[in-house]
Design a protein around this motif. Sequence first.
Motif, mmCIF file in Angstrom:
data_model
loop_
_atom_site.group_PDB
_atom_site.id
_atom_site.type_symbol
_atom_site.label_atom_id
_atom_site.label_comp_id
_atom_site.label_asym_id
_atom_site.label_seq_id
_atom_site.Cartn_x
_atom_site.Cartn_y
_atom_site.Cartn_z
ATOM 1 N N GLY A 84 48.780 8.210 35.386
ATOM 2 C CA GLY A 84 49.864 8.548 36.294
ATOM 3 C C GLY A 84 51.268 8.277 35.803
ATOM 4 O O GLY A 84 52.234 8.548 36.522
ATOM 5 N N ARG A 85 51.439 7.744 34.598
ATOM 6 C CA ARG A 85 52.796 7.512 34.106
ATOM 7 C C ARG A 85 53.550 8.834 34.010
ATOM 8 O O ARG A 85 52.993 9.839 33.594
ATOM 9 C CB ARG A 85 52.758 6.813 32.752
ATOM 10 N N VAL A 86 54.820 8.812 34.392
ATOM 11 C CA VAL A 86 55.557 10.063 34.528
ATOM 12 C C VAL A 86 56.974 9.946 33.993
ATOM 13 O O VAL A 86 57.598 8.882 34.065
ATOM 14 C CB VAL A 86 55.589 10.502 36.017
ATOM 15 N N GLU A 87 57.472 11.045 33.444
ATOM 16 C CA GLU A 87 58.881 11.147 33.058
ATOM 17 C C GLU A 87 59.696 11.431 34.305
ATOM 18 O O GLU A 87 59.427 12.395 35.026
ATOM 19 C CB GLU A 87 59.069 12.294 32.061
ATOM 20 N N MET A 88 60.683 10.582 34.577
ATOM 21 C CA MET A 88 61.522 10.761 35.759
ATOM 22 C C MET A 88 62.828 10.002 35.572
ATOM 23 O O MET A 88 63.029 9.313 34.568
ATOM 24 C CB MET A 88 60.799 10.245 37.015
ATOM 25 N N HIS A 247 63.282 7.133 26.606
ATOM 26 C CA HIS A 247 62.031 6.460 26.983
ATOM 27 C C HIS A 247 61.226 7.319 27.956
ATOM 28 O O HIS A 247 60.013 7.500 27.789
ATOM 29 C CB HIS A 247 62.353 5.102 27.619
ATOM 30 N N ALA A 248 61.907 7.880 28.958
ATOM 31 C CA ALA A 248 61.228 8.717 29.946
ATOM 32 C C ALA A 248 60.631 9.958 29.293
ATOM 33 O O ALA A 248 59.509 10.376 29.622
ATOM 34 C CB ALA A 248 62.197 9.113 31.058
ATOM 35 N N ALA A 249 61.379 10.559 28.350
ATOM 36 C CA ALA A 249 60.878 11.760 27.667
ATOM 37 C C ALA A 249 59.616 11.447 26.876
ATOM 38 O O ALA A 249 58.681 12.262 26.822
ATOM 39 C CB ALA A 249 61.956 12.319 26.740
ATOM 40 N N ARG A 250 59.564 10.269 26.287
ATOM 41 C CA ARG A 250 58.370 9.881 25.536
ATOM 42 C C ARG A 250 57.160 9.739 26.459
ATOM 43 O O ARG A 250 56.036 10.109 26.107
ATOM 44 C CB ARG A 250 58.628 8.573 24.796
ATOM 45 N N ILE A 251 57.385 9.210 27.644
ATOM 46 C CA ILE A 251 56.293 9.104 28.618
ATOM 47 C C ILE A 251 55.772 10.498 28.960
ATOM 48 O O ILE A 251 54.564 10.741 29.005
ATOM 49 C CB ILE A 251 56.766 8.389 29.901
ATOM 50 N N GLU A 254 53.646 11.874 26.223
ATOM 51 C CA GLU A 254 52.345 11.208 26.115
ATOM 52 C C GLU A 254 51.383 11.622 27.224
ATOM 53 O O GLU A 254 50.186 11.767 26.986
ATOM 54 C CB GLU A 254 52.542 9.692 26.155
ATOM 55 N N THR A 255 51.894 11.808 28.434
ATOM 56 C CA THR A 255 51.013 12.031 29.588
ATOM 57 C C THR A 255 51.005 13.474 30.082
ATOM 58 O O THR A 255 50.077 13.880 30.775
ATOM 59 C CB THR A 255 51.436 11.129 30.763
ATOM 60 N N GLY A 256 52.060 14.224 29.765
ATOM 61 C CA GLY A 256 52.177 15.569 30.305
ATOM 62 C C GLY A 256 52.697 15.600 31.724
ATOM 63 O O GLY A 256 52.844 16.674 32.324
ATOM 64 N N ASN A 257 53.007 14.432 32.289
ATOM 65 C CA ASN A 257 53.545 14.345 33.656
ATOM 66 C C ASN A 257 55.066 14.273 33.608
ATOM 67 O O ASN A 257 55.624 13.440 32.885
ATOM 68 C CB ASN A 257 53.011 13.102 34.361
ATOM 69 N N SER A 258 55.734 15.127 34.363
ATOM 70 C CA SER A 258 57.196 15.153 34.300
ATOM 71 C C SER A 258 57.793 15.620 35.609
ATOM 72 O O SER A 258 57.243 16.489 36.286
ATOM 73 C CB SER A 258 57.661 16.086 33.178
ATOM 74 N N PHE A 259 58.925 15.012 35.966
ATOM 75 C CA PHE A 259 59.728 15.476 37.101
ATOM 76 C C PHE A 259 60.701 16.567 36.668
ATOM 77 O O PHE A 259 61.484 17.043 37.469
ATOM 78 C CB PHE A 259 60.531 14.315 37.691
ATOM 79 N N GLY A 260 60.671 16.933 35.398
ATOM 80 C CA GLY A 260 61.589 17.956 34.909
ATOM 81 C C GLY A 260 63.025 17.503 34.878
ATOM 82 O O GLY A 260 63.950 18.309 35.066
ATOM 83 N N VAL A 261 63.248 16.208 34.633
ATOM 84 C CA VAL A 261 64.597 15.652 34.669
ATOM 85 C C VAL A 261 65.527 16.367 33.697
ATOM 86 O O VAL A 261 66.673 16.681 34.027
ATOM 87 C CB VAL A 261 64.556 14.143 34.334
ATOM 88 N N LEU A 262 65.052 16.591 32.495
ATOM 89 C CA LEU A 262 65.868 17.244 31.474
ATOM 90 C C LEU A 262 65.435 18.692 31.271
ATOM 91 O O LEU A 262 65.716 19.289 30.231
ATOM 92 C CB LEU A 262 65.765 16.472 30.155
ATOM 93 N N GLY A 263 64.779 19.246 32.275
ATOM 94 C CA GLY A 263 64.276 20.609 32.160
ATOM 95 C C GLY A 263 65.386 21.625 31.952
ATOM 96 O O GLY A 263 66.410 21.603 32.644
ATOM 97 N N SER A 264 65.181 22.509 31.001
ATOM 98 C CA SER A 264 66.215 23.493 30.676
ATOM 99 C C SER A 264 66.467 24.468 31.814
ATOM 100 O O SER A 264 67.526 25.093 31.877
ATOM 101 C CB SER A 264 65.811 24.264 29.418
ATOM 102 N N TRP A 265 65.516 24.576 32.743
ATOM 103 C CA TRP A 265 65.672 25.528 33.844
ATOM 104 C C TRP A 265 66.845 25.159 34.760
ATOM 105 O O TRP A 265 67.376 26.002 35.483
ATOM 106 C CB TRP A 265 64.396 25.603 34.670
ATOM 107 N N LYS A 266 67.263 23.886 34.736
ATOM 108 C CA LYS A 266 68.352 23.447 35.609
ATOM 109 C C LYS A 266 69.719 23.866 35.089
ATOM 110 O O LYS A 266 70.697 23.833 35.823
ATOM 111 C CB LYS A 266 68.329 21.922 35.744
ATOM 112 N N TYR A 267 69.773 24.206 33.809
ATOM 113 C CA TYR A 267 71.055 24.490 33.171
ATOM 114 C C TYR A 267 71.089 25.946 32.695
ATOM 115 O O TYR A 267 70.240 26.740 33.040
ATOM 116 C CB TYR A 267 71.272 23.521 32.012
ATOM 117 N N GLY A 268 72.078 26.301 31.920
ATOM 118 C CA GLY A 268 72.220 27.684 31.476
ATOM 119 C C GLY A 268 72.973 28.456 32.538
ATOM 120 O O GLY A 268 72.399 28.950 33.501
#
Length: 501
Positions: A84-88, A247-251, A254-268
């Motif tokens: 359950g570890r997640v990037e956030m 650190h969050a990106a590395r999590i 490793e796990t494939g779990n993400s809140f999309g914090v740095l997701g490219s879809w938010k920008y552009g």
Amino acid sequence: MDSDSNAHELKNPTASAAISKVWIWRIIIVLAIAAALRVVHLDSDFIGFHSWRQTDTAGVARNMLRGDGNILSPRIDWRGDGDGRVEMEFPLYSWLVSSVWRITGIAPWAARGISVLASLVTLVLFADLVRRISGERVSIASAIVAAIAPLAVYYGRTAMPESLMLCLTMSGLYMFWLHLVRRSSILLIVSCVLIAGAGLVKLPSLYIGLPLVYLVVSTRGWRAAMSPAYILGAIGVLGVNAMWYIHAARIGQETGNSFGVLGSWKYGTAAAIADVGFWNEIVFRRLGERVFTWIGLPVMLLGLLFARRNGQERLFDFWMISVFIYLVIAAPGNREHEYYQLPFVLPGSYFAGRAISDWWQSPRLRALVPFLVVGILLLSLYRMNAYWRLELSNRSAEVALASDTQALSTPTDLIIVVSPRWSGDPTLLYLADRKGWVLHPSELDTIGIKELTDRGAFAIIGLESKFRTDQERVWLTNLRSLLASAQAPEGTFILRLNSEP
């Protein structure tokens, strides 16, 4: 005493301690109104508007409470059979909630209470900063607008980090102002810590850097702005944020779990800002309907046109400009989520308050002011009712389904939530207090179901109302023909795995 007598030129800032008793009583009344609006349904389940974000945040808090409490290793419910570890974003809000829950037990009111408290602190600091810059009359008018703005009310009481983010941003700006006034290195350090915290909680909060630069340059000049103290402060703020998000990106990797914090879809921004529909959504549906109301928005826009009476008031110009720049940079994210426009509330409330205050001083326009304020309040209540009515647990199919799922399963059973509308909503998992998967129908074929069953999946649950097209309904009918149905509330389904239909 003239209620505007404590406005000073920024070149010679002074921290006036001369607060009238009238101002104190008025701000207490404003805070009471703000609190009353924010405690509605304080103990309701995390359902309704943006329940997915609330239950994600609360889920991380609950997992901290029951786990090792490690703030550096946040964990979510939609983990499947993983850890359950997640990037956030830095989970400060969830950590605070878990800390309070250790005392109160898992209670929605305790989580919402943190947001309410942060919202009220923000309001007090905002009102006092405006008092120091534009006087008591503008301060009260601005605080009233901020207190009753629909978006500020709703997200000032949800189980989300938005209220804490705004509080840290406002606190950092306030402490920076006092640092310039008192020439205190301690206050500068405190300000940097608060602003770093705001960025950790919500990375876009670093937009506040532009108003800070303006304050330094206007007060002490460009040479002072490039002094070691400010350079080190900026490096510290950016460095701490970089460390966490790396650190969050590395999590996430490793796990494939993400809140999309740095997701490219938010920008552009190019396609978004060139789209008339984007500006219609942001200006009319968001700023007009949900941030300032249809009455408050034109008042705010007119306030932008008022002459600045001293150098200090230009701070709010740069504040608004910085928020607008953030809007443009993160245009897709702003279009997707209305709470991304929350940073507009404070600078916008200042300009609305400035207009209301000046009109109150005009014999010809004074009679208009009560109608404007009452109108903003009524429109805010109308908008808030649309939010509140979705928070009634006794009318919630999700609450009923989660209750039946909890009764049917054990705490270690893994659950699959399926929905064609959006595959990232963990509301049912949180309410049922279970771990598992949140999937789109396209991710569930016969092979996929068998694989997840072998990995410990106990049942598939969902809401029939989410299956709206003929194709989606056919898919659900076929799924039901393959699996045994357990008793479930009307309009929902629980399909048992490892059993015959």
